[in-house]
Design a protein around this motif. Structure first.
Motif, short mmCIF file in Angstrom:
data_model
loop_
_atom_site.label_atom_id
_atom_site.label_comp_id
_atom_site.label_asym_id
_atom_site.label_seq_id
_atom_site.Cartn_x
_atom_site.Cartn_y
_atom_site.Cartn_z
N HIS A 246 39.40 30.33 46.19
CA HIS A 246 38.69 29.99 44.86
C HIS A 246 37.59 29.00 45.10
CE1 HIS A 246 41.91 31.95 42.45
NE2 HIS A 246 42.77 31.62 43.30
N GLN A 247 36.60 28.99 44.26
CA GLN A 247 35.61 28.00 44.47
C GLN A 247 34.81 27.99 43.04
OE1 GLN A 247 33.03 29.00 47.64
NE2 GLN A 247 31.42 29.78 46.31
N GLU A 248 34.37 26.76 42.63
CA GLU A 248 33.72 26.95 41.34
C GLU A 248 32.25 27.58 41.66
OE1 GLU A 248 30.78 22.90 41.84
OE2 GLU A 248 32.89 22.43 41.24
N ASN A 249 31.77 28.19 40.47
CA ASN A 249 30.70 29.31 40.62
C ASN A 249 29.47 28.44 41.10
OD1 ASN A 249 27.75 30.19 38.74
ND2 ASN A 249 29.42 31.62 39.57
N LYS A 250 29.07 29.08 42.39
CA LYS A 250 27.83 28.47 43.22
C LYS A 250 26.93 29.54 43.53
CE LYS A 250 30.63 24.81 45.42
NZ LYS A 250 30.98 24.28 46.83
N PHE B 47 32.74 37.69 41.29
CA PHE B 47 32.39 36.94 39.92
C PHE B 47 32.29 38.00 38.63
CE2 PHE B 47 29.40 35.19 36.63
CZ PHE B 47 30.04 34.24 36.44
N ASN C 69 36.61 34.14 45.03
CA ASN C 69 36.38 34.14 43.67
C ASN C 69 35.33 32.67 43.25
OD1 ASN C 69 36.93 34.00 40.64
ND2 ASN C 69 38.42 32.38 41.01
N ASP C 70 34.12 33.23 42.68
CA ASP C 70 33.29 32.44 42.36
C ASP C 70 33.23 31.85 41.18
OD1 ASP C 70 30.99 30.92 43.52
OD2 ASP C 70 29.62 32.52 42.36
N GLY C 71 34.26 31.39 40.65
CA GLY C 71 34.43 30.95 39.18
C GLY C 71 34.29 31.93 38.11
N SER C 72 35.16 32.83 38.29
CA SER C 72 35.42 34.20 37.37
C SER C 72 36.03 33.67 36.10
CB SER C 72 36.00 35.03 38.10
OG SER C 72 35.35 35.86 39.16
N THR C 73 35.26 34.16 34.95
CA THR C 73 36.14 33.68 33.75
C THR C 73 36.85 35.10 33.13
OG1 THR C 73 34.05 33.97 32.67
CG2 THR C 73 34.32 31.83 33.42
N ARG D 207 31.09 30.96 51.96
CA ARG D 207 32.45 30.58 52.16
C ARG D 207 33.42 31.80 52.87
NH1 ARG D 207 36.27 27.41 48.83
NH2 ARG D 207 38.10 27.22 50.39
#
Length: 295
Positions: A65-69, A15, A42-46, A77
């Motif tokens: 990839h996954q949304e930030n959790k 992240f 990848n935990d929702g990196s911006t 995961r």
């Protein structure tokens, strides 16, 4: 009988680590032992973290990839996606010595009853390296995890390898903890399985990274502490009290007084014992320290 060959799945939660992830990945790809897959979640990196990973040309790398959790969900995961028997965890801003996997696979071979592994690790800030657990010098099985852990840590989130089947017994990382979720996991493993330790410095915890989770002081309200303190064995009790003392000291020294009070009240039995130990240790130091005029 020929020794069984060891294959590793390396799990890195990712992240917003654009400034460090390249060095972390290189420390894996440069290992002298090459039988592994590298799973980056990848935990929702911006930031540019994903672009850096995608630029790495190595067929052993898998980017998921996954949304930030949060870090626990990312590690979970990675466990789910792992194809191999042994899972090695590494944070996205830490690094390994290039012989890490080689020495740890030999530890597995030499101590086959172990289901998870630890080694010596150091905190590194720029050119300053401080060995954290150098007091542990025995190579092999650790008979009482908590007895050793109250002296110095045996494992760290970037210096631990776990047999995948262990998670079927102890469960996965608990996302409700914002700090200490890794300690919760190591403690569950220690209660159910045998640890083998390698007394060689093989892992580096990088202190000067931009986005370390431990900089978020208020998150300590959700710090892991085991319930039912007085039902725990002696050394585990001591271990838990030491954890709380460290957290309370961190909060007080950083002037987060409200969080300090809330955490103390939430864990009042721990706190009473922790405060007693702190007061006694300071009183003892005062008694034992000679008057400077008498020296």
């Amino acid at each position: 009988m020929e020794a069984k060959h060891i294959y590793f799945s390396i799990v890195i939660p990712l992240f917003n680590k654009g400034k460090s992830i390249s060095s972390t990945i290189n420390s894996v790809l440069n290992q002298t032992y090459s039988d592994f897959e590298l799973i980056l979640v990848n935990d929702g990196s911006t930031d540019n973290s994903v672009n850096i990973v995608e630029s790495c040309d190595d067929k052993r790398i898998r980017l998921i990839h996954q949304e930030n959790k949060g870090v626990s969900a990312a590690r979970n995961r990675g466990i789910q996606e792992a194809k191999n028997e042994w899972i090695a965890f590494l944070d996205a801003d830490d690094q390994w010595d290039n012989t890490y996997l080689e020495k740890m696979q030999q530890l597995i071979i030499d101590f086959p009853q172990a289901s998870f592994l630890g080694c010596q690790f150091a905190q590194k800030e720029r050119d300053n390296v401080r060995l954290v657990n150098g007091v542990h010098q025995v190579r092999g099985y650790i008979e009482n995890y908590f007895q050793f852990a109250i002296i110095a840590p045996l494992v760290h989130s970037s210096a631990v390898i776990v047999k995948k089947s262990c998670f079927d017994v102890v469960g996965i990382f608990n996302s409700k903890f914002s700090r200490g979720e890794d300690l919760d996991m190591w403690n569950r493993l220690a209660k159910n399985f045998t640890l083998a330790f390698e007394p060689t410095l093989l892992s580096y915890y990088i202190q000067d990274s931009d986005n370390r989770a431990c900089k978020n002081i208020p998150s300590l309200e959700k710090f892991y502490l085991a319930p039912n303190l007085f039902r725990l064995p002696k050394y585990e009790q001591k271990y838990m009290i030491i954890l709380l003392k460290g957290v309370l000291s961190e909060l007080f020294s950083s002037k987060h007084y409200l969080t300090f009070i809330r955490l103390s009240l939430k864990n009042h039995l721990y706190s009473i014992i922790a405060f007693k130990d702190i007061i006694l240790s300071r009183f003892t130091r005062k008694i034992m320290t000679p008057d400077k005029h008498l020296v």
